[in-house]
Design a protein around this motif. Structure first.
Motif, PDB file in Angstrom:
ATOM      1  N   ALA A  14       1.170  14.869  -2.521  1.00 14.19           N
ATOM      2  CA  ALA A  14       1.619  13.055  -2.261  1.00 14.19           C
ATOM      3  C   ALA A  14       2.302  12.867  -0.921  1.00 14.19           C
ATOM      4  CB  ALA A  14       2.335  12.639  -3.570  1.00 14.19           C
ATOM      5  N   ASP A  15       3.277  13.900  -0.721  1.00 19.44           N
ATOM      6  CA  ASP A  15       4.826  13.939   0.041  1.00 19.44           C
ATOM      7  C   ASP A  15       3.591  13.436   1.072  1.00 19.44           C
ATOM      8  OD1 ASP A  15       6.568  14.588  -1.268  1.00 19.44           O
ATOM      9  OD2 ASP A  15       6.468  15.949  -1.050  1.00 19.44           O
ATOM     10  N   VAL A  16       2.198  13.950   2.371  1.00 18.88           N
ATOM     11  CA  VAL A  16       1.803  13.808   3.297  1.00 18.88           C
ATOM     12  C   VAL A  16       1.308  12.085   3.181  1.00 18.88           C
ATOM     13  CG1 VAL A  16       1.244  16.143   3.422  1.00 18.88           C
ATOM     14  CG2 VAL A  16      -0.617  14.143   2.325  1.00 18.88           C
ATOM     15  N   VAL A  17       1.313  10.916   2.143  1.00 19.08           N
ATOM     16  CA  VAL A  17       0.959  10.083   1.701  1.00 19.08           C
ATOM     17  C   VAL A  17       1.643   8.628   2.819  1.00 19.08           C
ATOM     18  CG1 VAL A  17       0.064   7.444   0.529  1.00 19.08           C
ATOM     19  CG2 VAL A  17      -0.862  10.574   0.399  1.00 19.08           C
ATOM     20  N   VAL A  18       0.867   8.293   4.314  1.00 16.23           N
ATOM     21  CA  VAL A  18       1.986   7.216   4.613  1.00 16.23           C
ATOM     22  C   VAL A  18       1.576   5.818   4.325  1.00 16.23           C
ATOM     23  CG1 VAL A  18       3.050   6.775   6.942  1.00 16.23           C
ATOM     24  CG2 VAL A  18       2.090   9.034   6.401  1.00 16.23           C
ATOM     25  N   ASP A  19       2.908   5.580   3.920  1.00 13.83           N
ATOM     26  CA  ASP A  19       2.416   3.860   3.498  1.00 13.83           C
ATOM     27  C   ASP A  19       1.949   3.336   4.582  1.00 13.83           C
ATOM     28  OD1 ASP A  19       1.980   1.613   1.831  1.00 13.83           O
ATOM     29  OD2 ASP A  19       3.706   0.824   1.715  1.00 13.83           O
ATOM     30  N   ASN A  20       1.123   2.177   4.559  1.00 14.18           N
ATOM     31  CA  ASN A  20       0.862   0.738   5.618  1.00 14.18           C
ATOM     32  C   ASN A  20       1.741   0.240   5.015  1.00 14.18           C
ATOM     33  OD1 ASN A  20      -0.144  -1.220   6.948  1.00 14.18           O
ATOM     34  ND2 ASN A  20      -2.207  -1.566   5.663  1.00 14.18           N
ATOM     35  N   PRO A  21       2.741  -0.228   6.772  1.00 13.05           N
ATOM     36  CA  PRO A  21       3.929  -0.718   6.950  1.00 13.05           C
ATOM     37  C   PRO A  21       3.435  -2.819   6.671  1.00 13.05           C
ATOM     38  CG  PRO A  21       3.337  -0.583   8.630  1.00 13.05           C
ATOM     39  CD  PRO A  21       2.448   0.405   8.135  1.00 13.05           C
ATOM     40  N   GLU A  22       2.138  -2.625   7.088  1.00 12.98           N
ATOM     41  CA  GLU A  22       1.770  -4.102   6.929  1.00 12.98           C
ATOM     42  C   GLU A  22       1.346  -4.685   5.505  1.00 12.98           C
ATOM     43  OE1 GLU A  22       1.080  -6.173   9.475  1.00 12.98           O
ATOM     44  OE2 GLU A  22       2.291  -4.996  10.678  1.00 12.98           O
ATOM     45  N   ARG A  23       1.527  -3.544   3.968  1.00  9.93           N
ATOM     46  CA  ARG A  23       1.196  -3.678   2.843  1.00  9.93           C
ATOM     47  C   ARG A  23       1.071  -4.987   2.827  1.00  9.93           C
ATOM     48  NH1 ARG A  23      -1.916  -0.673   0.767  1.00  9.93           N
ATOM     49  NH2 ARG A  23      -0.292   1.081   0.569  1.00  9.93           N
ATOM     50  N   ARG A  28      -0.996  -9.878   0.825  1.00  7.82           N
ATOM     51  CA  ARG A  28      -1.748 -11.020   1.052  1.00  7.82           C
ATOM     52  C   ARG A  28      -3.363 -11.922   1.251  1.00  7.82           C
ATOM     53  NH1 ARG A  28       1.658 -15.139  -0.573  1.00  7.82           N
ATOM     54  NH2 ARG A  28       4.208 -14.538  -0.987  1.00  7.82           N
ATOM     55  N   SER A  29      -3.329 -10.774   2.332  1.00  8.47           N
ATOM     56  CA  SER A  29      -4.988 -11.671   3.010  1.00  8.47           C
ATOM     57  C   SER A  29      -6.349 -11.556   1.918  1.00  8.47           C
ATOM     58  CB  SER A  29      -5.153 -10.699   4.042  1.00  8.47           C
ATOM     59  OG  SER A  29      -6.350 -10.685   4.814  1.00  8.47           O
ATOM     60  N   ARG A  30      -5.895  -9.903   1.247  1.00  8.42           N
ATOM     61  CA  ARG A  30      -6.483 -10.030   0.096  1.00  8.42           C
ATOM     62  C   ARG A  30      -7.125 -11.407  -0.922  1.00  8.42           C
ATOM     63  NH1 ARG A  30      -8.919  -4.685  -2.296  1.00  8.42           N
ATOM     64  NH2 ARG A  30      -9.100  -4.845   0.420  1.00  8.42           N
ATOM     65  N   VAL A  31      -5.718 -11.677  -1.818  1.00  9.06           N
ATOM     66  CA  VAL A  31      -5.532 -12.668  -2.477  1.00  9.06           C
ATOM     67  C   VAL A  31      -6.383 -13.738  -1.819  1.00  9.06           C
ATOM     68  CG1 VAL A  31      -3.464 -14.805  -3.186  1.00  9.06           C
ATOM     69  CG2 VAL A  31      -3.526 -12.084  -3.614  1.00  9.06           C
ATOM     70  N   GLY A  32      -5.888 -14.259  -0.697  1.00 13.82           N
ATOM     71  CA  GLY A  32      -6.784 -15.341   0.138  1.00 13.82           C
ATOM     72  C   GLY A  32      -8.525 -15.038   0.026  1.00 13.82           C
TER      73      GLY A  32
ATOM     74  N   VAL B  11       6.308  -5.507  -3.842  1.00 17.00           N
ATOM     75  CA  VAL B  11       5.540  -4.571  -3.576  1.00 17.00           C
ATOM     76  C   VAL B  11       6.014  -3.757  -1.914  1.00 17.00           C
ATOM     77  CG1 VAL B  11       3.601  -4.683  -1.114  1.00 17.00           C
ATOM     78  CG2 VAL B  11       3.524  -6.593  -2.909  1.00 17.00           C
ATOM     79  N   ALA B  12       6.781  -4.374  -1.364  1.00 15.30           N
ATOM     80  CA  ALA B  12       7.584  -3.751  -0.214  1.00 15.30           C
ATOM     81  C   ALA B  12       8.299  -2.094  -0.284  1.00 15.30           C
ATOM     82  CB  ALA B  12       8.565  -4.250   1.602  1.00 15.30           C
ATOM     83  N   LEU B  31      -9.698   5.028   0.630  1.00 11.33           N
ATOM     84  CA  LEU B  31     -10.332   4.731  -0.618  1.00 11.33           C
ATOM     85  C   LEU B  31      -8.895   3.875  -1.553  1.00 11.33           C
ATOM     86  CD1 LEU B  31     -12.672   6.738  -2.046  1.00 11.33           C
ATOM     87  CD2 LEU B  31     -13.157   4.376  -0.983  1.00 11.33           C
ATOM     88  N   ALA B  32      -7.730   4.697  -1.349  1.00 13.40           N
ATOM     89  CA  ALA B  32      -6.627   4.601  -1.975  1.00 13.40           C
ATOM     90  C   ALA B  32      -5.746   3.374  -1.669  1.00 13.40           C
ATOM     91  CB  ALA B  32      -5.781   6.022  -1.815  1.00 13.40           C
ATOM     92  N   GLU B  33      -5.614   2.828   0.261  1.00  9.88           N
ATOM     93  CA  GLU B  33      -5.044   2.388   0.222  1.00  9.88           C
ATOM     94  C   GLU B  33      -5.750   0.817  -0.155  1.00  9.88           C
ATOM     95  OE1 GLU B  33      -3.772   0.791   2.808  1.00  9.88           O
ATOM     96  OE2 GLU B  33      -1.756   2.394   2.996  1.00  9.88           O
ATOM     97  N   ASP B  34      -7.530   0.896  -0.744  1.00  9.25           N
ATOM     98  CA  ASP B  34      -7.975  -0.042  -1.334  1.00  9.25           C
ATOM     99  C   ASP B  34      -8.202  -0.344  -2.680  1.00  9.25           C
ATOM    100  OD1 ASP B  34     -10.107  -2.239  -1.139  1.00  9.25           O
ATOM    101  OD2 ASP B  34     -11.953  -1.113  -1.006  1.00  9.25           O
ATOM    102  N   LEU B  35      -8.034   0.719  -3.200  1.00 10.60           N
ATOM    103  CA  LEU B  35      -7.220   0.804  -4.629  1.00 10.60           C
ATOM    104  C   LEU B  35      -5.783   0.442  -4.731  1.00 10.60           C
ATOM    105  CD1 LEU B  35      -8.096   1.418  -7.889  1.00 10.60           C
ATOM    106  CD2 LEU B  35      -6.757   3.808  -7.763  1.00 10.60           C
ATOM    107  N   LEU B  36      -5.055   0.256  -4.070  1.00  7.60           N
ATOM    108  CA  LEU B  36      -3.802  -0.051  -4.283  1.00  7.60           C
ATOM    109  C   LEU B  36      -4.079  -2.286  -3.942  1.00  7.60           C
ATOM    110  CD1 LEU B  36      -0.933   0.547  -5.028  1.00  7.60           C
ATOM    111  CD2 LEU B  36      -0.240   0.567  -2.436  1.00  7.60           C
ATOM    112  N   GLN B  37      -4.258  -2.179  -3.018  1.00  4.25           N
ATOM    113  CA  GLN B  37      -4.440  -3.472  -2.342  1.00  4.25           C
ATOM    114  C   GLN B  37      -5.047  -4.176  -3.322  1.00  4.25           C
ATOM    115  OE1 GLN B  37      -2.995  -4.624   0.070  1.00  4.25           O
ATOM    116  NE2 GLN B  37      -4.014  -3.908   2.335  1.00  4.25           N
ATOM    117  N   THR B  38      -6.333  -4.129  -4.366  1.00  2.00           N
ATOM    118  CA  THR B  38      -6.370  -4.095  -5.155  1.00  2.00           C
ATOM    119  C   THR B  38      -6.779  -4.924  -6.047  1.00  2.00           C
ATOM    120  OG1 THR B  38      -9.484  -3.985  -4.507  1.00  2.00           O
ATOM    121  CG2 THR B  38      -9.003  -4.811  -6.710  1.00  2.00           C
ATOM    122  N   ALA B  39      -6.001  -3.845  -6.579  1.00  6.90           N
ATOM    123  CA  ALA B  39      -4.413  -3.597  -7.645  1.00  6.90           C
ATOM    124  C   ALA B  39      -3.633  -4.165  -7.777  1.00  6.90           C
ATOM    125  CB  ALA B  39      -3.896  -2.558  -8.307  1.00  6.90           C
TER     126      ALA B  39
END
Lengths: 298, 165
Positions: A14-23, A28-32, B11-12, B31-39
């Motif tokens: 888990a430590d190596v996972v880097v988050d997406n700053p555009e989350r 919002r885009s997915r919601v749209g 979210v932030a 896949l983790a990105e996709d899963l999280l976005q979807t959830a």
């Protein structure tokens, strides 16, 4: 041990996972996108419903049926000829097409009448009946054509009907008139001048009549009766059989009238002559009803 | 209109932790990105109806999406242009053991993997794990036991192979 290894492994991975700053923006885009899909899905469902509605409105309604009070069809064959309808006799058939007006002869109105029609395409006829207008709907599918009927009750009425095709009801037509062979019921008013009737004495009675002037020992004689179906009358003269009247299809001379023939042999045996005054005994041996009358000799 | 104030802030702040969980569930960054976005998108629609702290709700959405919708979307094999490198069995080390365990974790059925991640990474209790996955505590126990047994077998195998070389 494995649990500890797991904890370490999962923490290390888990430590190596880097988050997406555009989350936030991407969520919002997915919601749209989901919203657009929902809107599109709703629109599609509405379109499907509308199409289904259109289809439903184009479906034929309940199948056309013949009106009450008419015999069951079919009345015509595919080649246009009239079919025998059990219990009825047809008359006046003719074929026509186009917008002209035609006259259909109607039989005596002592019995109900049924105007029947055959048409190549669904359509209607306008019938002029002594000032009144009636419509005959020809929409019951039969083989390669359509049929319709219009009942006219017994009673005073015109002797003919003026027939015209309603606009939009093209193709060839055949019309005719059916009349039941037997009435459902007769009354004294139906048989004025009857020689004898069963209204007051259903089992029979006696009548005194003058034999037809043309009768001689070499000829036959007929007896006419009006009766409902299945009446049978035995006529005897001086205790000897004269004739039997059977109210069935085989003995109907015209709708409502049954004719029985006294054979030449019987005339000769009984020595009957024209203008002879005789007393005839009538006994009802069939259906037990007073619905019969002898209306004449000939 | 649902009140979605606070969603962006949640979210932030919580996205990194949630993404780590998603990665441990899927074993794949994409896949983790996709899963999280979807959830998270699912949660956005329900945001105004969430009672109490949103994190348990989001975590449950993540786990249930992985356990159900996930199966439909990502179950198929994914083609690859390269064959995976085959490790040198003779060079066994603790790192190799960990890789073997990670691979064994990836081979678990999805529900067992979810139980393992929630129990041994998120440190959720059996009851909390059951609530997050929408299953009974008994099922959590049995799934956890089966998962650990399967991992032991695979881990032992890796060590055995390593020891024989």
């Amino acid at each position: 041990v494995i649990e500890n290894e797991l904890r370490e492994l999962l923490a290390a991975r888990a430590d190596v996972v880097v988050d997406n700053p555009e989350r936030v923006r991407e969520v919002r885009s997915r919601v749209g996108a989901i919203r657009r899909r929902r809107v599109a899905g709703t629109a599609l469902a509405l379109v499907v419903l509308a199409l289904a509605g259109l289809t439903m409105t184009r479906l034929p309604g309940p199948p056309a049926t013949l009106p009450a009070g008419v015999p069951a069809g079919p009345y015509f064959d595919d080649d246009g000829t009239a079919r025998a309808v059990p219990g009825y006799r047809g008359s006046g058939y003719f074929t026509f097409a186009g917008a002209a007006r035609w006259s259909l002869s109607l039989p005596e109105p002592a019995l109900p009448r049924v105007i029947v029609a055959r048409c190549e395409h669904r359509g209607d006829l306008e019938l002029g009946l002594g000032g009144g207008q009636r419509r005959l709907s020809c929409r019951v599918p039969v083989g390669d054509h359509y049929e319709g009927a219009l009942p006219l009750p017994a009673g005073p009425g015109p002797g003919s009907a003026e027939v015209a095709v309603r606009p939009g009801s093209g193709g060839g037509w055949t019309v005719g008139v059916l009349q039941p062979l037997f009435p459902d019921r007769i009354t004294p008013a139906n048989v004025p001048g009857a020689l004898i009737a069963g209204f007051g004495s259903p089992g029979g009675g006696r009548m005194t009549v003058t034999l037809p002037s043309t009768l001689d020992t070499a000829t036959t004689m007929v007896v006419n009766a009006v009766c409902v179906r299945d009446v049978r009358l035995e006529l005897t003269l001086r205790g000897r059989p004269l004739v039997e009247i059977s109210c069935d299809n085989a003995h109907v001379s015209s709708p409502g009238v049954v004719t029985a023939q006294v054979s030449a042999g019987t005339v000769r045996t009984l020595g009957l002559r024209g203008l002879q005054r005789v007393t005839i005994d009538v006994r009802s041996v069939g259906r037990s009803t007073g619905q019969w009358a002898i209306i004449g000799l000939g | 209109m649902a009140d979605r104030s606070g969603f962006d802030e949640f979210v932030a702040t919580r996205s990194p932790a949630l993404l780590r969980t998603a990665y441990l569930l899927t074993g794949d960054h994409g896949l983790a990105e996709d899963l999280l976005q979807t959830a998270l998108a699912k949660c956005w629609f329900a945001w105004g109806r969430i009672d109490g702290p949103p994190e348990p709700y989001v975590r449950r959405a993540l786990a249930t999406t992985y356990a159900t919708w996930w199966r439909r979307r990502w179950r198929g094999e994914r083609p690859t242009g390269e064959l995976p490198d085959r490790g040198d069995q003779a060079a066994t080390s603790p790192i190799d053991d960990r890789d073997a365990l990670w691979r064994a974790l990836g081979a678990l059925p999805r529900r067992q993997r979810a139980v393992v991640v929630l129990r041994y990474y998120e440190d959720l209790s059996e009851a909390e794990t059951a609530a997050a996955l929408g299953i009974s505590t008994g099922t959590v126990k049995s799934q956890s036991a089966k998962a650990l047994a399967a991992l032991r077998r695979d881990a032992d195998l890796a060590r055995t192979i390593g020891g024989e070389q």
